[in-house]
Design a protein around this motif. Structure first.
Motif, PDB file in Angstrom:
ATOM      1  N   LEU A   1       0.811  -1.218   0.000  1.00  0.00           N
ATOM      2  CA  LEU A   1       0.000   0.000   0.000  1.00  0.00           C
ATOM      3  C   LEU A   1       0.848   1.273   0.000  1.00  0.00           C
ATOM      4  CD1 LEU A   1      -2.914   0.994  -0.049  1.00  0.00           C
ATOM      5  CD2 LEU A   1      -2.811   1.167   2.434  1.00  0.00           C
ATOM      6  N   LEU A   2       1.953   1.286   0.734  1.00  0.00           N
ATOM      7  CA  LEU A   2       2.748   2.505   0.828  1.00  0.00           C
ATOM      8  C   LEU A   2       3.341   2.898  -0.517  1.00  0.00           C
ATOM      9  CD1 LEU A   2       3.880   4.757   2.551  1.00  0.00           C
ATOM     10  CD2 LEU A   2       5.795   3.278   3.140  1.00  0.00           C
ATOM     11  N   TYR A   3       3.966   1.940  -1.205  1.00  0.00           N
ATOM     12  CA  TYR A   3       4.579   2.346  -2.469  1.00  0.00           C
ATOM     13  C   TYR A   3       3.549   2.542  -3.582  1.00  0.00           C
ATOM     14  CZ  TYR A   3       4.665  -2.616  -4.055  1.00  0.00           C
ATOM     15  OH  TYR A   3       4.341  -3.889  -4.420  1.00  0.00           O
ATOM     16  N   THR A   4       2.445   1.806  -3.534  1.00  0.00           N
ATOM     17  CA  THR A   4       1.429   2.038  -4.563  1.00  0.00           C
ATOM     18  C   THR A   4       0.718   3.369  -4.348  1.00  0.00           C
ATOM     19  OG1 THR A   4      -0.160   0.719  -3.286  1.00  0.00           O
ATOM     20  CG2 THR A   4       0.997  -0.390  -5.083  1.00  0.00           C
ATOM     21  N   ALA A   5       0.728   3.878  -3.118  1.00  0.00           N
ATOM     22  CA  ALA A   5       0.138   5.191  -2.853  1.00  0.00           C
ATOM     23  C   ALA A   5       0.858   6.270  -3.654  1.00  0.00           C
ATOM     24  CB  ALA A   5       0.191   5.507  -1.366  1.00  0.00           C
ATOM     25  N   ASN A   6       2.156   6.078  -3.893  1.00  0.00           N
ATOM     26  CA  ASN A   6       2.899   7.046  -4.697  1.00  0.00           C
ATOM     27  C   ASN A   6       2.343   7.119  -6.118  1.00  0.00           C
ATOM     28  OD1 ASN A   6       4.649   7.710  -2.638  1.00  0.00           O
ATOM     29  ND2 ASN A   6       6.107   6.104  -3.169  1.00  0.00           N
ATOM     30  N   TYR A   7       1.891   5.969  -6.632  1.00  0.00           N
ATOM     31  CA  TYR A   7       1.360   5.946  -7.988  1.00  0.00           C
ATOM     32  C   TYR A   7      -0.038   6.540  -8.055  1.00  0.00           C
ATOM     33  CZ  TYR A   7       5.264   3.073  -9.493  1.00  0.00           C
ATOM     34  OH  TYR A   7       6.520   2.626  -9.801  1.00  0.00           O
ATOM     35  N   SER A   8      -0.731   6.539  -6.935  1.00  0.00           N
ATOM     36  CA  SER A   8      -2.097   7.066  -6.939  1.00  0.00           C
ATOM     37  C   SER A   8      -2.130   8.565  -6.672  1.00  0.00           C
ATOM     38  CB  SER A   8      -2.956   6.338  -5.897  1.00  0.00           C
ATOM     39  OG  SER A   8      -2.454   6.550  -4.599  1.00  0.00           O
ATOM     40  N   ASN A   9      -0.965   9.173  -6.471  1.00  0.00           N
ATOM     41  CA  ASN A   9      -0.902  10.617  -6.229  1.00  0.00           C
ATOM     42  C   ASN A   9       0.039  11.304  -7.218  1.00  0.00           C
ATOM     43  OD1 ASN A   9      -2.486  11.232  -3.627  1.00  0.00           O
ATOM     44  ND2 ASN A   9      -1.261   9.447  -3.071  1.00  0.00           N
ATOM     45  N   PRO A  10      -0.213  11.137  -8.523  1.00  0.00           N
ATOM     46  CA  PRO A  10       0.689  11.760  -9.502  1.00  0.00           C
ATOM     47  C   PRO A  10       0.712  13.276  -9.404  1.00  0.00           C
ATOM     48  CG  PRO A  10      -1.286  10.924 -10.570  1.00  0.00           C
ATOM     49  CD  PRO A  10      -1.293  10.411  -9.167  1.00  0.00           C
ATOM     50  N   GLN A  11      -0.400  13.856  -8.926  1.00  0.00           N
ATOM     51  CA  GLN A  11      -0.424  15.308  -8.811  1.00  0.00           C
ATOM     52  C   GLN A  11       0.625  15.811  -7.819  1.00  0.00           C
ATOM     53  OE1 GLN A  11      -2.773  13.252  -7.873  1.00  0.00           O
ATOM     54  NE2 GLN A  11      -3.579  13.767  -5.845  1.00  0.00           N
ATOM     55  N   PHE A  12       0.852  15.052  -6.734  1.00  0.00           N
ATOM     56  CA  PHE A  12       1.874  15.461  -5.775  1.00  0.00           C
ATOM     57  C   PHE A  12       3.272  15.292  -6.360  1.00  0.00           C
ATOM     58  CE2 PHE A  12       4.971  14.157  -2.511  1.00  0.00           C
ATOM     59  CZ  PHE A  12       5.080  15.358  -1.837  1.00  0.00           C
ATOM     60  N   ILE A  13       3.494  14.154  -7.051  1.00  0.00           N
ATOM     61  CA  ILE A  13       4.804  13.900  -7.654  1.00  0.00           C
ATOM     62  C   ILE A  13       5.115  14.963  -8.699  1.00  0.00           C
ATOM     63  CG2 ILE A  13       6.107  12.271  -9.093  1.00  0.00           C
ATOM     64  CD1 ILE A  13       4.436  10.050  -7.620  1.00  0.00           C
ATOM     65  N   ASN A  14       4.137  15.299  -9.524  1.00  0.00           N
ATOM     66  CA  ASN A  14       4.341  16.332 -10.543  1.00  0.00           C
ATOM     67  C   ASN A  14       4.616  17.684  -9.907  1.00  0.00           C
ATOM     68  OD1 ASN A  14       3.951  14.478 -12.579  1.00  0.00           O
ATOM     69  ND2 ASN A  14       1.751  14.898 -12.769  1.00  0.00           N
TER      70      ASN A  14
END
Length: 201
Positions: free
Chosen positions: A67-80
């Motif tokens: 769940l922790l690392y997949t959460a990064n993929y579900s928040n592309p707006q934060f990464i961008n």
């Protein structure tokens, strides 16, 4: 940046707490040999020739709760947002790159850092190295916390169900205690030796 060298010097001055009880030095020496043969490629080496690999371990190898690392993929707006921000400028630019897996942490002072795994799902080192000992539901006291120094980790009570919010429920998404099963291939005596060695770090 003008302050960073001071911060780094302070960080490097911090030492892990020493294990407060007697250590079986002969057993710990055996444990070091087992550790370096089976664990150091991810978690590093310690002592005068210390080495911290800081490796990103793929999910297909570590097999822990995702769940922790997949959460990064579900928040592309934060990464961008991050990758367009001031964090990516200056002498020490940073960049967020989502990855399906986790970084193997250094183990300095690991004997006193329970509970284990990235989500705190494993109460002690013994269960960390033997998946058969990991409780599905467990609870430790928050009013009178008690630490087990012999088998480093929290003294806990195994439960038959998640009766309240203080019971750790490993069946919930994000709370799973599976994966990191590398200790299962060790013998019981090897696991005990590794734990004794980890007390020295």
């Amino acid at each position: 940046d003008s302050h960073f060298n001071d911060v780094l010097a302070y960080t490097n001055s911090i030492m892990p707490p020493k294990y407060p009880k007697p250590i079986n030095e002969e057993l710990a020496a055996k444990g070091k040999t087992v550790f370096e043969a089976n664990c150091s490629s991810c978690h590093g080496k310690y002592g005068k020739d210390e080495l911290y690999p800081n490796l990103l371990i793929p999910a297909s190898i570590i097999k822990t709760d995702s769940l922790l690392y997949t959460a990064n993929y579900s928040n592309p707006q934060f990464i961008n947002w991050f990758n367009k921000s001031w964090f990516t400028t200056g002498d020490h630019p940073a960049k967020l790159v989502p990855y399906r897996g986790y970084i193997a942490p250094p183990l300095d002072g690991v004997w006193v850092t329970a509970p284990y795994m990235h989500n705190g799902s494993v109460p002690n080192l013994e269960a960390m190295l033997n998946t058969k000992l990991r409780p599905k539901y467990w609870q430790r006291s928050f009013t009178k916390p008690s630490y087990n120094y012999e088998t480093p980790g929290w003294n806990f009570e195994e439960k038959s169900e998640a009766a309240n919010t203080e019971t750790y429920n490993t069946t919930l998404k994000g709370y799973g205690n599976y994966g990191h099963d590398f200790g299962d291939k060790l013998s019981e005596s090897e696991r005990k030796a590794v734990i004794e060695y980890l007390k020295t770090l």
